[in-house]
Write a protein that holds these residues in place. Structure first.
Motif, PDB file in Angstrom:
ATOM      1  N   ALA A 184       0.900  -1.178  -0.107  1.00  0.00           N
ATOM      2  CA  ALA A 184      -0.162  -0.127   0.128  1.00  0.00           C
ATOM      3  C   ALA A 184       1.066   1.130  -0.015  1.00  0.00           C
ATOM      4  O   ALA A 184       0.505   2.160  -0.771  1.00  0.00           O
ATOM      5  CB  ALA A 184      -0.883  -0.035   0.946  1.00  0.00           C
ATOM      6  N   ILE A 185       2.072   1.181   0.804  1.00  0.00           N
ATOM      7  CA  ILE A 185       2.741   2.413   0.906  1.00  0.00           C
ATOM      8  C   ILE A 185       3.587   2.626  -0.437  1.00  0.00           C
ATOM      9  O   ILE A 185       3.787   3.692  -0.812  1.00  0.00           O
ATOM     10  CB  ILE A 185       3.676   2.311   2.120  1.00  0.00           C
ATOM     11  N   LEU A 186       4.062   1.563  -0.705  1.00  0.00           N
ATOM     12  CA  LEU A 186       4.655   1.640  -2.222  1.00  0.00           C
ATOM     13  C   LEU A 186       3.977   2.162  -3.227  1.00  0.00           C
ATOM     14  O   LEU A 186       4.429   2.966  -4.153  1.00  0.00           O
ATOM     15  CB  LEU A 186       5.341   0.141  -2.725  1.00  0.00           C
ATOM     16  N   MET A 187       2.619   1.698  -3.367  1.00  0.00           N
ATOM     17  CA  MET A 187       1.811   2.041  -4.299  1.00  0.00           C
ATOM     18  C   MET A 187       1.469   3.411  -4.376  1.00  0.00           C
ATOM     19  O   MET A 187       1.478   4.262  -5.273  1.00  0.00           O
ATOM     20  CB  MET A 187       0.583   1.332  -4.704  1.00  0.00           C
ATOM     21  N   LYS A 188       1.134   4.129  -2.912  1.00  0.00           N
ATOM     22  CA  LYS A 188       1.146   5.421  -2.942  1.00  0.00           C
ATOM     23  C   LYS A 188       2.114   6.413  -3.272  1.00  0.00           C
ATOM     24  O   LYS A 188       2.202   7.347  -3.895  1.00  0.00           O
ATOM     25  CB  LYS A 188       0.636   5.645  -1.398  1.00  0.00           C
ATOM     26  N   TRP A 189       3.483   5.760  -2.957  1.00  0.00           N
ATOM     27  CA  TRP A 189       4.598   6.421  -3.303  1.00  0.00           C
ATOM     28  C   TRP A 189       4.875   6.474  -4.871  1.00  0.00           C
ATOM     29  O   TRP A 189       5.096   7.574  -5.467  1.00  0.00           O
ATOM     30  CB  TRP A 189       5.864   5.830  -2.709  1.00  0.00           C
ATOM     31  N   ALA A 190       4.395   5.376  -5.294  1.00  0.00           N
ATOM     32  CA  ALA A 190       4.518   5.297  -6.794  1.00  0.00           C
ATOM     33  C   ALA A 190       3.630   6.283  -7.623  1.00  0.00           C
ATOM     34  O   ALA A 190       3.886   7.063  -8.283  1.00  0.00           O
ATOM     35  CB  ALA A 190       4.115   4.034  -7.443  1.00  0.00           C
ATOM     36  N   ALA A 191       2.316   6.588  -6.912  1.00  0.00           N
ATOM     37  CA  ALA A 191       1.560   7.384  -7.529  1.00  0.00           C
ATOM     38  C   ALA A 191       2.023   8.976  -7.169  1.00  0.00           C
ATOM     39  O   ALA A 191       1.744   9.816  -8.264  1.00  0.00           O
ATOM     40  CB  ALA A 191       0.291   7.441  -6.534  1.00  0.00           C
ATOM     41  N   VAL A 192       2.564   9.056  -6.149  1.00  0.00           N
ATOM     42  CA  VAL A 192       3.181  10.487  -5.926  1.00  0.00           C
ATOM     43  C   VAL A 192       4.314  10.733  -6.715  1.00  0.00           C
ATOM     44  O   VAL A 192       4.424  11.744  -7.421  1.00  0.00           O
ATOM     45  CB  VAL A 192       3.705  10.807  -4.661  1.00  0.00           C
ATOM     46  N   LEU A 193       5.107   9.793  -7.041  1.00  0.00           N
ATOM     47  CA  LEU A 193       6.039   9.975  -7.918  1.00  0.00           C
ATOM     48  C   LEU A 193       5.479  10.207  -9.303  1.00  0.00           C
ATOM     49  O   LEU A 193       6.325  10.887 -10.242  1.00  0.00           O
ATOM     50  CB  LEU A 193       7.223   8.765  -8.154  1.00  0.00           C
ATOM     51  N   SER A 194       4.686   9.500  -9.828  1.00  0.00           N
ATOM     52  CA  SER A 194       3.976   9.539 -11.368  1.00  0.00           C
ATOM     53  C   SER A 194       3.426  11.106 -11.309  1.00  0.00           C
ATOM     54  O   SER A 194       3.547  11.714 -12.468  1.00  0.00           O
ATOM     55  CB  SER A 194       2.786   8.816 -11.208  1.00  0.00           C
ATOM     56  N   ILE A 195       3.000  11.605 -10.248  1.00  0.00           N
ATOM     57  CA  ILE A 195       2.310  13.059 -10.209  1.00  0.00           C
ATOM     58  C   ILE A 195       3.437  14.071 -10.655  1.00  0.00           C
ATOM     59  O   ILE A 195       3.749  14.808 -11.390  1.00  0.00           O
ATOM     60  CB  ILE A 195       1.559  13.375  -9.172  1.00  0.00           C
ATOM     61  N   ASN A 196       4.613  13.682  -9.599  1.00  0.00           N
ATOM     62  CA  ASN A 196       5.965  14.636  -9.935  1.00  0.00           C
ATOM     63  C   ASN A 196       6.473  14.650 -11.348  1.00  0.00           C
ATOM     64  O   ASN A 196       6.853  15.451 -11.866  1.00  0.00           O
ATOM     65  CB  ASN A 196       7.111  13.862  -8.820  1.00  0.00           C
ATOM     66  N   LEU A 197       6.639  12.998 -11.901  1.00  0.00           N
ATOM     67  CA  LEU A 197       6.991  13.230 -13.192  1.00  0.00           C
ATOM     68  C   LEU A 197       6.112  13.974 -14.219  1.00  0.00           C
ATOM     69  O   LEU A 197       6.636  14.776 -14.923  1.00  0.00           O
ATOM     70  CB  LEU A 197       6.970  11.531 -13.685  1.00  0.00           C
ATOM     71  N   GLY A 198       4.874  13.875 -14.125  1.00  0.00           N
ATOM     72  CA  GLY A 198       3.842  14.603 -14.889  1.00  0.00           C
ATOM     73  C   GLY A 198       3.983  16.099 -14.770  1.00  0.00           C
ATOM     74  O   GLY A 198       4.116  16.669 -15.717  1.00  0.00           O
ATOM     75  N   LEU A 199       4.209  16.777 -13.497  1.00  0.00           N
ATOM     76  CA  LEU A 199       4.305  18.172 -13.164  1.00  0.00           C
ATOM     77  C   LEU A 199       5.617  18.622 -13.730  1.00  0.00           C
ATOM     78  O   LEU A 199       5.740  19.534 -14.200  1.00  0.00           O
ATOM     79  CB  LEU A 199       4.138  18.591 -11.882  1.00  0.00           C
ATOM     80  N   PHE A 200       6.828  17.428 -13.657  1.00  0.00           N
ATOM     81  CA  PHE A 200       8.188  18.114 -13.664  1.00  0.00           C
ATOM     82  C   PHE A 200       8.071  18.158 -15.372  1.00  0.00           C
ATOM     83  O   PHE A 200       8.899  19.141 -15.872  1.00  0.00           O
ATOM     84  CB  PHE A 200       9.105  17.202 -13.248  1.00  0.00           C
ATOM     85  N   ASN A 201       7.705  17.229 -16.157  1.00  0.00           N
ATOM     86  CA  ASN A 201       7.484  17.337 -17.564  1.00  0.00           C
ATOM     87  C   ASN A 201       6.761  18.630 -18.010  1.00  0.00           C
ATOM     88  O   ASN A 201       7.060  19.051 -19.320  1.00  0.00           O
ATOM     89  CB  ASN A 201       7.200  16.085 -18.134  1.00  0.00           C
ATOM     90  N   LEU A 202       5.886  19.095 -17.449  1.00  0.00           N
ATOM     91  CA  LEU A 202       5.068  20.229 -17.772  1.00  0.00           C
ATOM     92  C   LEU A 202       5.561  21.508 -17.679  1.00  0.00           C
ATOM     93  O   LEU A 202       5.302  22.480 -17.757  1.00  0.00           O
ATOM     94  CB  LEU A 202       3.490  20.199 -17.303  1.00  0.00           C
ATOM     95  N   LEU A 203       6.774  21.359 -17.003  1.00  0.00           N
ATOM     96  CA  LEU A 203       7.435  22.926 -16.621  1.00  0.00           C
ATOM     97  C   LEU A 203       7.814  23.415 -18.010  1.00  0.00           C
ATOM     98  O   LEU A 203       8.608  22.596 -18.944  1.00  0.00           O
ATOM     99  CB  LEU A 203       8.703  22.678 -15.613  1.00  0.00           C
ATOM    100  N   PRO A 204       7.557  24.601 -18.247  1.00  0.00           N
ATOM    101  CA  PRO A 204       8.095  25.429 -19.617  1.00  0.00           C
ATOM    102  C   PRO A 204       9.514  25.600 -19.739  1.00  0.00           C
ATOM    103  O   PRO A 204       9.969  26.761 -20.135  1.00  0.00           O
ATOM    104  CB  PRO A 204       7.196  26.736 -19.418  1.00  0.00           C
ATOM    105  N   LEU A 205      10.323  24.397 -19.351  1.00  0.00           N
ATOM    106  CA  LEU A 205      11.746  24.453 -19.769  1.00  0.00           C
ATOM    107  C   LEU A 205      12.165  23.719 -21.120  1.00  0.00           C
ATOM    108  O   LEU A 205      11.669  22.778 -21.399  1.00  0.00           O
ATOM    109  CB  LEU A 205      12.288  23.688 -18.261  1.00  0.00           C
TER     110      LEU A 205
END
Length: 424
Positions: A348-369
């Motif tokens: 459960a903890i690992l899946m929640k961490w994976a979900a948070v990482l996935s959000i991080n990856l999505g947001l990071f890639n959307l940075l206008p850099l």
């Protein structure tokens, strides 16, 4: 040792699976929307660096590369692979039954090609007219080229890409969606992971039901008990635990009248709220009850995705305002370490961490850099506003410089990770 969590095969496997899934889903988003737009996708790769495995299915080569960092979908028109064809070059054309060129051989023919024609290139257009003109023994002849023809050099085949199969040949909206689909897929993955967690482990009930009522606390002194469901406070109807907490926390050192349901009986109690750091407390905990109701699980998935997204955005804002420095960031080493540690704490903890990482990856890639998906989207927005695309060479240089900056940033945060690891 700084990496105690990596002693087990399970932790290492968890790291590989988590990051493999995150990258796969991100690239799959790009891939599916690009294919839907009719873009020729030459390669779908997981990892970077040299290929260690590849298989071709249809028009796309699926590859696994050595370095487990990132991945890519290589779309037609994004590299100069067809620049190998030049005027005055001798080639051999292989044609199908209706006379269309299916293969353009840049090597010497083997003599086994039926209907082959050898000559020197006069001119060619493999993007729009789909034709090639050769000088064949002093006679100029024009041949029609099949839209899925291949260039062949040193035994390696490269499919040509007419303009309508190239990334640049699509509308701004189609290109925008193909790029945006990668980060969007990561948000969708997070949503799905939270839903899986909800259906597997249940969603905490947000009902205003007392769990533990601490002895000697304000609630206990007022006669409230574990299992009581709060109906109202000071005449205000209470529907959720959050509403209860908000009212109590904003009422330090006040008398509040609670109406609770205890076994179907309504009971009123006056609670004197105590003060702790200017925050009201009545010394109770929420119920540990969970629900598997589909509607609640879906709401949990959506709310969790939204809450973590806003939390990460606030953290990014603190980084740009200077409230958080580079020393506080974690790079790949730190993230790998945390993933291994969370893997030891349960699925459960690992899946929640994976979900948070996935959000991080999505947001990071959307940075206008530059070099990120957000940077490419910014160029598309600029093209829409200007009415014409930015010069490809200038855009390429900006992305190159942006990539160099990102690599430098990764080195800095990785160095910070290593220093923290070896000083623990």
């Amino acid at each position: 040792m700084p990496f105690p969590n990596l002693d087990s095969v399970e932790s290492i496997l968890a790291i590989v699976v988590v990051f493999g899934v995150l990258v796969f889903v991100h690239e799959l988003g790009h891939f599916l929307l690009a294919k839907r737009a009719g873009i020729l996708c030459r390669e779908f790769a997981l990892g970077m660096g040299p290929k260690i495995f590849s298989v071709k299915r249809g028009e796309t080569e699926y590859t696994l590369r050595l370095l487990p960092i990132g991945g890519m979908v290589r779309m037609a028109g994004e590299d100069p692979e067809l620049d190998i064809l030049k005027p005055h070059m001798e080639v051999t054309l292989v044609r199908d039954a209706v006379g269309k060129v299916t293969h353009i051989l840049l090597d010497s023919p083997t003599g086994e090609e039926k209907g082959a024609v050898t000559g020197t290139i006069v001119r060619f257009d493999l993007e729009q007219a789909l034709s090639i003109e050769l000088d064949v023994e002093g006679e100029q002849r024009t041949f029609s080229v099949h839209p899925q023809a291949h260039l062949v050099k040193d035994g390696h085949e490269v499919q040509i890409a007419p303009l309508n199969r190239q990334f640049k040949g699509k509308t701004i909206w189609q290109r925008f969606l193909a790029i945006f689909a990668g980060p969007a897929a990561n948000f969708l993955l997070a949503f799905v992971l939270f839903i899986v967690i909800g259906f597997t482990y249940g969603v905490p009930v947000n009902a205003p039901i007392f769990g533990e009522v601490l002895k000697g606390g304000p609630a206990a002194q007022a006669g409230l008990q574990s299992g009581d469901r709060v109906l109202s406070i000071q005449g205000q109807t209470i529907n959720t635990w959050r509403e209860l907490v908000d009212i109590v926390s904003k009422s330090p050192d006040k008398q509040l009248t609670f109406v609770v349901d205890r076994g179907g009986q309504k009971i009123a109690a006056t609670v004197h709220v105590q003060t702790e750091e200017n925050v009201g407390k009545i010394m109770v905990t929420g119920s540990n009850q969970v629900t598997y109701e589909p509607g609640e699980v879906l709401r949990y998935g959506a709310k969790s995705t939204y809450d973590f997204t806003t939390m990460i955005l606030k953290s990014l804002g603190m980084l740009f305002t200077g409230a958080v420095g580079l020393d506080d960031l974690s790079g790949p080493v730190g993230i790998f370490k945390m993933t291994g540690e969370f893997a030891q704490q349960g699925m459960a903890i690992l899946m929640k961490w994976a979900a948070v990482l996935s959000i991080n990856l999505g947001l990071f890639n959307l940075l206008p850099l530059p070099a990120l998906d957000g940077g490419r989207l910014a160029f598309l927005v600029a093209e829409a506003l200007r009415g014409r695309p930015v010069d490809p060479h200038k855009e390429g240089m900006v992305h190159f410089l942006g990539f160099a900056f990102l690599m430098l940033l990764i080195l800095v945060v990785t160095w910070n990770d290593l220093q923290r690891l070896f000083t623990e």
